[in-house]
Scaffold this motif. Structure first.
Motif, short mmCIF file in Angstrom:
data_model
loop_
_atom_site.label_atom_id
_atom_site.label_comp_id
_atom_site.label_asym_id
_atom_site.label_seq_id
_atom_site.Cartn_x
_atom_site.Cartn_y
_atom_site.Cartn_z
N ASP A 17 -81.79 -126.13 28.26
CA ASP A 17 -80.60 -125.48 28.84
C ASP A 17 -79.70 -124.90 27.76
O ASP A 17 -79.15 -123.81 27.90
N GLU A 18 -79.54 -125.65 26.65
CA GLU A 18 -78.74 -125.16 25.53
C GLU A 18 -79.36 -123.89 24.93
O GLU A 18 -78.65 -122.94 24.59
N ILE A 19 -80.69 -123.91 24.80
CA ILE A 19 -81.39 -122.75 24.25
C ILE A 19 -81.18 -121.53 25.15
O ILE A 19 -80.89 -120.44 24.67
N ILE A 20 -81.30 -121.73 26.45
CA ILE A 20 -81.11 -120.63 27.39
C ILE A 20 -79.71 -120.04 27.25
O ILE A 20 -79.54 -118.82 27.19
N ALA A 21 -78.71 -120.91 27.17
CA ALA A 21 -77.33 -120.44 27.05
C ALA A 21 -77.13 -119.65 25.75
O ALA A 21 -76.47 -118.61 25.74
N THR A 22 -77.73 -120.12 24.68
CA THR A 22 -77.59 -119.44 23.39
C THR A 22 -78.28 -118.08 23.41
O THR A 22 -77.73 -117.08 22.95
N VAL A 23 -79.49 -118.03 23.98
CA VAL A 23 -80.23 -116.77 24.03
C VAL A 23 -79.51 -115.74 24.90
O VAL A 23 -79.53 -114.56 24.61
N ARG A 24 -78.86 -116.20 25.94
CA ARG A 24 -78.14 -115.28 26.83
C ARG A 24 -76.87 -114.71 26.20
O ARG A 24 -76.35 -113.71 26.67
N SER A 25 -76.39 -115.35 25.16
CA SER A 25 -75.18 -114.88 24.49
C SER A 25 -75.45 -113.55 23.79
O SER A 25 -76.45 -113.40 23.09
N LYS A 26 -74.57 -112.63 23.97
CA LYS A 26 -74.71 -111.32 23.32
C LYS A 26 -74.54 -111.41 21.81
O LYS A 26 -74.93 -110.50 21.08
N ASP A 27 -73.98 -112.51 21.32
CA ASP A 27 -73.74 -112.69 19.89
C ASP A 27 -74.95 -113.26 19.15
O ASP A 27 -74.91 -113.38 17.92
N THR A 28 -76.01 -113.62 19.87
CA THR A 28 -77.17 -114.23 19.23
C THR A 28 -78.12 -113.14 18.75
O THR A 28 -78.51 -112.26 19.52
N SER A 29 -78.49 -113.22 17.48
CA SER A 29 -79.36 -112.20 16.90
C SER A 29 -80.78 -112.33 17.46
O SER A 29 -81.19 -113.39 17.94
N LEU A 30 -81.53 -111.25 17.36
CA LEU A 30 -82.92 -111.25 17.82
C LEU A 30 -83.73 -112.30 17.05
O LEU A 30 -84.52 -113.04 17.63
N GLU A 31 -83.50 -112.39 15.75
CA GLU A 31 -84.22 -113.37 14.92
C GLU A 31 -83.94 -114.79 15.40
O GLU A 31 -84.86 -115.61 15.54
N ARG A 32 -82.69 -115.09 15.69
CA ARG A 32 -82.31 -116.42 16.20
C ARG A 32 -82.96 -116.66 17.56
O ARG A 32 -83.45 -117.76 17.83
N CYS A 33 -82.97 -115.65 18.40
CA CYS A 33 -83.61 -115.78 19.73
C CYS A 33 -85.09 -116.11 19.59
O CYS A 33 -85.62 -116.95 20.33
N LEU A 34 -85.75 -115.45 18.65
CA LEU A 34 -87.18 -115.72 18.44
C LEU A 34 -87.41 -117.14 17.93
O LEU A 34 -88.37 -117.81 18.34
N ASP A 35 -86.54 -117.60 17.04
CA ASP A 35 -86.64 -118.99 16.56
C ASP A 35 -86.45 -119.97 17.72
O ASP A 35 -87.16 -120.97 17.83
N LEU A 36 -85.48 -119.68 18.56
CA LEU A 36 -85.22 -120.55 19.72
C LEU A 36 -86.38 -120.50 20.71
O LEU A 36 -86.72 -121.51 21.33
#
Length: 85
Positions: A17-36
């Motif tokens: 759930d935390e990962i989903i919330a972070t990925v949905r944030s517009k402030d999260t970089s693509l690289e961070r999203c891929l790591d998550l």
């Protein structure tokens, strides 16, 4: 959160759930999203392993059987059965 701190299914789903919330944030970089995403794949595999090795106590098995008998007596079907028809 390190993988070693995730001991229960609730811990895993909470982290997902935390990962989903972070990925949905517009402030999260693509690289961070891929790591998550990679982390989420690992957590999903761990959750499947937990479910596959889960064992009910004798009392839980009895309660589950009683619940299933009640559902059958009332003509209830699972969602999966309903989708097949």
């Amino acid at each position: 959160m390190s993988d070693s701190t995730l001991h229960s299914f609730d811990d895993l789903t909470g982290r997902l759930d935390e990962i989903i919330a972070t990925v949905r944030s517009k402030d999260t970089s693509l690289e961070r999203c891929l790591d998550l995403f990679d982390e989420a794949i690992g957590l999903g595999s761990k959750a499947v392993d937990m479910v596959d090795t889960f064992e009910l106590s004798p009392r839980e098995e009895e309660q589950l059987a009683e619940s299933m008998d009640e559902d059958a007596a009332h003509g209830g079907t699972s969602g999966a059965e309903e989708q097949q028809h």
